[in-house]
Design an enzyme around this catalytic site. Structure first.
Site, PDB file in Angstrom:
ATOM      1  N   ASN A 394      63.480  37.885  52.576  1.00 38.77           N
ATOM      2  CA  ASN A 394      63.095  36.477  52.538  1.00 38.77           C
ATOM      3  C   ASN A 394      61.804  36.226  53.314  1.00 38.77           C
ATOM      4  O   ASN A 394      60.724  36.206  52.748  1.00 38.77           O
ATOM      5  CB  ASN A 394      64.233  35.604  53.069  1.00 38.77           C
ATOM      6  N   ASP A 395      61.917  36.076  54.612  1.00 39.16           N
ATOM      7  CA  ASP A 395      60.739  35.724  55.414  1.00 39.16           C
ATOM      8  C   ASP A 395      59.638  36.763  55.315  1.00 39.16           C
ATOM      9  O   ASP A 395      58.452  36.421  55.401  1.00 39.16           O
ATOM     10  CB  ASP A 395      61.137  35.547  56.881  1.00 39.16           C
TER      11      ASP A 395
END
Length: 472
Positions: A394-395
Site C-alpha cells: 500500500n504505502d
C-alpha cells in the site's frame, strides 16, 4: 588449562562466531548458515558460563547446587518455549515473534541490573552507572516491545494520545534519570522501594513511549528496541565483566541502530519523527479528495494480459504474507517465464512488517534470488514494464508520496509502480493500508483492481494462463 583461561578462550571463539554469523546474514544466499553460526556461538557462550562453577570458593559452594538447578530449569523452559513457538509460528507472525524476543532480551538485561543493584554487587561508579543505564534501557525495551507485539498482533488497535503527552513523557524521563542519578550518587546503597520505583517507572515509560506510535511505524520501533536491547546487554556485560555479553550487546546494538537509521531513511523521516509524530495511526489524515475511481478487473483477464506481456514487475507486500500466497505466486511466475515473459520482483525497504520480511517470504517459496531486486536497483525499470502487479502493498507504492504535499507520506521513497503501462493491484477490499493513508495509485487511469484473497487470485490467474495452453 585452568577454568579462567578456558572461559576466556570460549568467549573469544563465541565472539568471533557472533560477528562472522552476522556478516553471513547480510546476504540472502548465506543468511541461513549465518544464523546457524551465530547460534553455535551463543551455545558455546552459555556452556562456558557453567565453567564459573569450577572456581567458586568454599563459602559459595552451598549456593552452587541451587543456582545450577535454577539455571538449568531456566534454560529448559527457554529452549522448550523457543523451539515450540519457532516451529509453529506463521510467516505473518514473524514480526511479532521478533518483538517478543527483543523484549525478552531487554527484560534479561533489566533483571541482571536489578540483581546487581539490589545485591549491592557493583562498587565502582562506572559499573554502577552502567548498571543503572542498562536497567532502565532494558526495562523500557521490555515493556515497549510488548506493546509493539500487541499492536502488530492486533491486540491493541488504538493509540494513546492526549494534549500534553510529550510533556508527561518528558517529565517521566527526567524523573527516571533523577532517581538513577540518586542511586549512583549514594553508591547503590538505597532502600529497596527506590529500586522498585525506578524499575516500575522504566516499564511505564516504555509503555508511554510506544502507545502513541501508529501501527505503520512499528517496524522502525521494533528495530529501535532491538538496538536498545543490545545496548542494555552490552552495559550489563561490562558490569558482570563478561566479554561475550559485551561483544554480543555491541553487535546487536550497532546492527539495530544501523537498521533503524536505514529504515527511517527509506521512509524519508527521522527517528525522532517516528517516535514523536502522529503518523500511522488514525487513518483520518487530510490529504484531499481522490480523483477518478477504482476499476475492478477479473483475475483471469489480468493473468492472460500478463501472459502476453514482455516484462512484468511484481511488488509484494504484507497482504501476500497474510494470504500465504507466495507458493502460488511463484507457480504463476514460472508459467510466465515459460512463455518468455521477463519477470522481476521489486522489494521496498519497509515492505511487510519488518525489514527482509518479503525476501524471507519469497525465499521460502523457492523464488531465485537473481530475480529479486531492491528498490534502488529496479525503480528505473518500471517505465519499461508492460505490467506491474502489486500484491498486498500500500504505502510503499503510493504516488502521493511524490506529488501530494498534504499527504502524511509525502517525501517517502516509493516503488515507481505507477509508471508501468498497466498496473494490477491485488487487494482484499477497498480499505486503506496499515497507516490509514488513501492510495492514489488505486484511482490512476492505468490501474485496475483485482479484488480477493491473494492466494485465490493467483489460482485464478494460473488457471487462465493454463487454459491458453503451453503451461505445466
Amino acid at each position: 588449562m585452568n577454568a579462567a583461561l578456558l572461559i576466556d578462550a570460549s568467549y573469544f571463539i563465541a565472539a568471533f562466531l557472533f560477528i562472522y554469523g552476522l556478516k553471513r546474514m547480510s546476504s540472502p544466499l548465506t543468511a541461513r548458515s549465518g544464523i546457524v553460526v551465530a547460534g553455535a556461538g551463543m551455545v558455546l557462550a552459555v556452556l562456558a558460563s557453567f565453567l564459573y562453577t569450577l572456581d567458586v570458593n568454599d563459602a559459595a559452594k552451598p549456593f552452587l547446587s541451587t543456582n545450577l538447578t535454577l539455571a538449568i530449569i531456566a534454560l529448559a523452559l527457554g529452549l522448550g518455549w523457543a523451539w515450540r513457538s519457532g516451529k509453529k509460528v506463521a510467516m505473518t507472525e514473524m514480526p511479532q515473534m521478533v518483538a517478543l524476543y527483543n523484549g525478552m532480551g531487554g527484560g534479561a538485561a533489566a533483571a541482571i541490573a536489578a540483581i546487581e543493584l539490589i545485591g549491592y554487587k557493583t562498587h565502582s561508579s562506572v559499573s554502577l552507572t552502567l548498571a543503572v543505564l542498562g536497567g532502565v534501557i532494558g526495562a523500557v525495551s521490555l515493556s515497549g516491545s510488548l506493546i509493539a507485539w500487541a499492536k502488530l498482533d492486533g491486540r491493541i488497535n488504538k493509540t494513546l494520545r492526549f494534549s500534553g503527552l510529550q510533556a508527561v513523557n518528558g517529565s517521566l524521563l527526567l524523573l527516571l534519570l533523577a532517581i538513577g542519578a540518586y542511586i549512583v550518587w549514594h553508591g547503590g546503597v538505597v532502600a529497596i522501594p527506590v529500586f522498585a520505583l525506578f524499575f516500575v517507572l522504566a516499564l511505564v515509560y516504555g509503555v508511554m513511549m510506544t502507545m502513541p506510535i501508529g501501527g505503520a511505524d512499528m517496524p522502525v520501533v521494533i528495530s529501535l528496541y532491538n538496538a536498545f536491547t543490545g545496548l542494555a546487554v552490552g552495559f550489563e556485560g561490562y558490569v558482570l565483566n563478561n566479554p561475550a555479553l559485551m561483544i554480543a550487546g555491541m553487535v546487536v546494538g550497532s546492527a539495530g541502530s544501523l537498521l533503524t537509521l536505514l529504515m527511517a531513511k527509506a521512509m524519508n523521516r527521522s527517528v525522532a519523527n517516528v517516535l514523536f509524530s502522529n503518523f500511522g495511526a488514525a487513518g483520518d489524515e487530510e490529504q484531499g479528495e481522490m480523483e477518478g475511481s477504482q476499476k475492478p478487473v477479473d483475475a483471469g483477464d489480468a493473468g492472460i494480459n500478463m501472459r502476453y506481456a514482455t516484462k512484468v514487475i511484481i511488488a509484494p507486500g504484507y497482504g501476500l504474507a497474510v494470504a500465504q500466497a507466495q507458493h502460488k505466486l511463484y507457480e504463476l511466475v514460472k508459467l510466465l517465464q515459460d512463455a518468455d515473459v521477463e519477470v522481476k520482483f521489486a522489494i521496498h525497504p519497509v515492505a511487510g512488517r519488518m525489514p527482509g520480511h518479503m525476501n524471507v517470504l519469497l525465499a521460502e517459496a523457492g523464488v531465485p534470488y537473481d530475480i529479486i531486486y531492491d528498490m534502488e536497483d529496479i525503480n528505473n525499470e518500471f517505465k519499461e514494464a508492460d505490467v506491474a502487479i502489486v500484491i498486498g502493498a500500500n504505502d510503499t507504492v503510493n504516488p502521493a508520496a511524490r506529488s501530494n504535499k498534504s499527504s502524511p507520506i509525502y517525501g517517502m521513497p516509493i516503488l515507481n509502480v505507477d509508471q508501468a503501462k498497466q498496473v494490477y493491484v491485488v487487494k482484499r477490499g477497498q480499505g486503506k493500508g496499515y497507516s490509514g493513508v488513501e492510495n492514489a495509485l488505486f484511482y490512476a487511469d492505468n490501474t485496475q483492481m483485482v479484488y480477493g484473497d491473494a492466494q485465490k487470485v493467483m489460482v485464478s490467474m494460473i488457471q487462465a494462463i493454463k487454459s491458453l495452453g503451453g503451461g505445466h
